[in-house]
Design an enzyme around this catalytic site. Structure first.
Site, PDB file in Angstrom:
ATOM      1  N   ASP A 166      27.966 -95.049 -77.330  1.00 36.22           N
ATOM      2  CA  ASP A 166      27.512 -94.041 -76.374  1.00 36.22           C
ATOM      3  C   ASP A 166      27.755 -92.656 -76.954  1.00 36.22           C
ATOM      4  O   ASP A 166      28.531 -92.486 -77.897  1.00 36.22           O
ATOM      5  CB  ASP A 166      28.240 -94.202 -75.031  1.00 36.22           C
ATOM      6  CG  ASP A 166      29.749 -94.089 -75.163  1.00 36.22           C
ATOM      7  OD1 ASP A 166      30.314 -94.803 -76.009  1.00 36.22           O
ATOM      8  OD2 ASP A 166      30.368 -93.277 -74.442  1.00 36.22           O
TER       9      ASP A 166
ATOM     10  N   GLU B  20      32.766 -94.962 -74.134  1.00 34.14           N
ATOM     11  CA  GLU B  20      33.975 -94.283 -74.598  1.00 34.14           C
ATOM     12  C   GLU B  20      34.048 -92.845 -74.104  1.00 34.14           C
ATOM     13  O   GLU B  20      35.129 -92.341 -73.796  1.00 34.14           O
ATOM     14  CB  GLU B  20      34.032 -94.323 -76.129  1.00 34.14           C
ATOM     15  CG  GLU B  20      35.369 -93.921 -76.715  1.00 34.14           C
ATOM     16  CD  GLU B  20      35.521 -92.429 -76.946  1.00 34.14           C
ATOM     17  OE1 GLU B  20      36.662 -91.972 -77.127  1.00 34.14           O
ATOM     18  OE2 GLU B  20      34.496 -91.703 -76.938  1.00 34.14           O
TER      19      GLU B  20
ATOM     20  N   ASP C 252      36.974 -93.457 -85.155  1.00 38.87           N
ATOM     21  CA  ASP C 252      36.507 -92.449 -84.198  1.00 38.87           C
ATOM     22  C   ASP C 252      37.460 -91.265 -84.176  1.00 38.87           C
ATOM     23  O   ASP C 252      37.673 -90.648 -83.147  1.00 38.87           O
ATOM     24  CB  ASP C 252      36.391 -93.081 -82.801  1.00 38.87           C
ATOM     25  CG  ASP C 252      35.707 -92.152 -81.799  1.00 38.87           C
ATOM     26  OD1 ASP C 252      34.936 -91.278 -82.235  1.00 38.87           O
ATOM     27  OD2 ASP C 252      35.955 -92.300 -80.592  1.00 38.87           O
TER      28      ASP C 252
END
Length: 467
Positions: A90, A154, A178
């Site tokens: 996302d 997330e 990330d």
């Protein structure tokens, strides 16, 4: 030379162009969270991104599992759990100000892929997939499984990964691509504050409405207010002063109502000093205008004094704190809405490991109560820390050092990742030191050479941690 390094480097380099094309395909999908529809818990965009990524993995010969379109998993083999790699598909809203390409039309320019999600986190997710491909296609022997888990929520609370862990247990080791290299072993605590107030209004010179911000974890680049009873000259006189002092610019639309638009620069809420907050810039201007006396105006002025423009450390709120391990507390006033007599807003506060979350929460609640604003939060997310001397972390740092020639050391960050609640979870890449990928901003990009290096590092990590 580390075992298998030559083979891994050659494989990733030979598949670089294919990896870039897969990233471009994935980043062409607008996977911002939207309304729930049947079969798509976070909207159709995140679902389509997940289905595409899993289809890619299946085409490359991996066994896949789709957890009701909340998350998906890609398995290297069927052996016992060894390593989980957690990435997300996302994205934050596209936003405005793009100049290289449109947000969902990824484009390669000067060795970089531009587009929303290229850095956060679709590019790193595909780099991890290619690391798995390298291990599988090269036949590098491993005793345990590596699983790439792809989530779809997330940016808006990580309900996807919470759902996943109702179905699966944590692996002994977990990293998420990330964050940043070398290894992020500390993630600050977090208070995403939500507040409400009911405000009476009267008089000829009125503040009618405010609408600003898109996400609680994004410093807003734009904020709008509608006012009554003022001339453009009155507003512009003060606006010029505010622009000179803050860098916030203003535009006006007089039909059908007098609307002021404040324009700043967005940033991730964990690094608010990298942006220029349009909400606080707008409130600075509104606090200087001579409105008719009302509780609405007085409360908004008092609220602004608690979170003034440029105060990204919480000084005015009395919550500033810092330590050597994790740096300073950060504060971003990120969303504000005023409609009729209802004021509703959010701020994002990241708390160092030495910070007392309960004390900070009480301080904010008391300060807000003093100005008749209600803080709705009753808890703070605690900081996350993994032992820097653990064999897991030391292995990651050693591989990073060997592949880059750079010093491998643990760092702290304000941003939160999937590993925040994972017992032995760290963030590992994919952003390299000194590179600003404009994550969450306009013209987000990833450096292709750096992502190729990340894929090599991930593959070597799989080989050694699960070998």
């Amino acid at each position: 030379m580390r075992k298998y390094r030559e083979e891994i480097e050659k494989y990733i380099e030979e598949h670089q162009d294919e990896m870039v094309e897969d990233i471009k395909r994935l980043c062409s999908i607008d996977s911002e969270k939207s309304e729930y529809v049947e079969g798509a818990p976070f909207g159709d965009g995140p679902r389509r991104a997940l289905v595409l990524a899993l289809d890619m993995a299946e085409k490359y010969g991996f066994e896949i599992t789709n957890y009701d379109n909340y998350a998906g998993a890609i398995d290297l083999n069927k052996k016992e759990k060894g390593l989980d790699i957690l990435a997300h598909l996302d994205v934050v809203p596209a936003g405005e100000g793009w100049s290289i390409t449109n947000p969902f039309e990824p484009k390669v320019v000067d060795g970089k892929i531009y587009g929303r999600g290229t850095s956060d986190d679709k590019g790193p997710a595909i780099a991890a997939l290619y690391a798995l491909r390298a291990i599988k296609d090269l036949g590098i022997p491993v005793r345990k499984n590596t699983r790439l888990v792809l989530g779809t929520d997330e940016e808006c609370g990580s309900a996807c990964i919470k759902y996943y862990y109702t179905k699966e247990k944590q692996a002994p080791m977990t990293f998420s691509p990330d964050g940043e290299f070398p290894v992020v072993n500390i993630e600050k605590g977090q208070l995403q504050g939500e507040f409400l107030a009911t405000l009476e209004d009267k008089g000829d010179k009125r503040l009618v409405s405010i609408e600003a911000g898109t996400k609680v974890n994004v410093v807003p680049p734009k904020a709008k207010a509608v006012i009554e009873g003022f001339s453009v000259d009155e507003v512009e006189k003060e606006a010029k002063k505010v622009t000179k002092e803050t860098g916030i610019k203003f535009a006006y639309d007089l039909e059908p109502v007098f609307e002021i638009t404040a324009m700043g620069k967005n940033a991730h809420a964990s690094t608010p000093q990298m942006g220029n907050n349009a909400i606080t810039g707008l409130l600075e201007l509104l606090s200087r205008l001579k409105f008719s006396h009302s509780k609405k105006i007085e409360t908004i002025k008092k609220l602004y004094k608690l979170m003034p423009h440029g105060d990204t450390r919480g000084d005015a709120l009395g919550i500033a704190v810092k330590d050597k391990k994790s740096g300073e507390l950060t504060l971003a006033f990120s969303m504000l809405s005023l409609k009729a007599d209802r004021l509703h807003g959010f701020f994002d506060c990241r708390i160092p490991v030495s910070g007392d979350g309960d004390k900070i929460l009480k301080t904010v609640r008391d300060k807000f109560k003093d100005i008749d604003v209600e803080l709705l939060n009753d808890s703070v997310k605690l900081p996350h820390e993994v032992d820097a001397d653990s064999p897991f972390v030391k292995t990651l740092l050693s591989i990073y050092e060997d592949y880059t020639g750079l010093k491998g050391e643990c760092i702290a960050m304000g941003g939160g990742t999937y590993v925040h609640d994972i017992e032995n979870g760290v963030a590992f890449g994919a952003v390299f030191p000194g590179t600003d990928t404009k994550m969450h901003g306009a013209d987000e990009f990833v450096v292709i050479d750096e992502l190729v290096a990340a894929a090599k590092i991930f593959a070597q990590s799989i080989a050694e941690l699960c070998g």
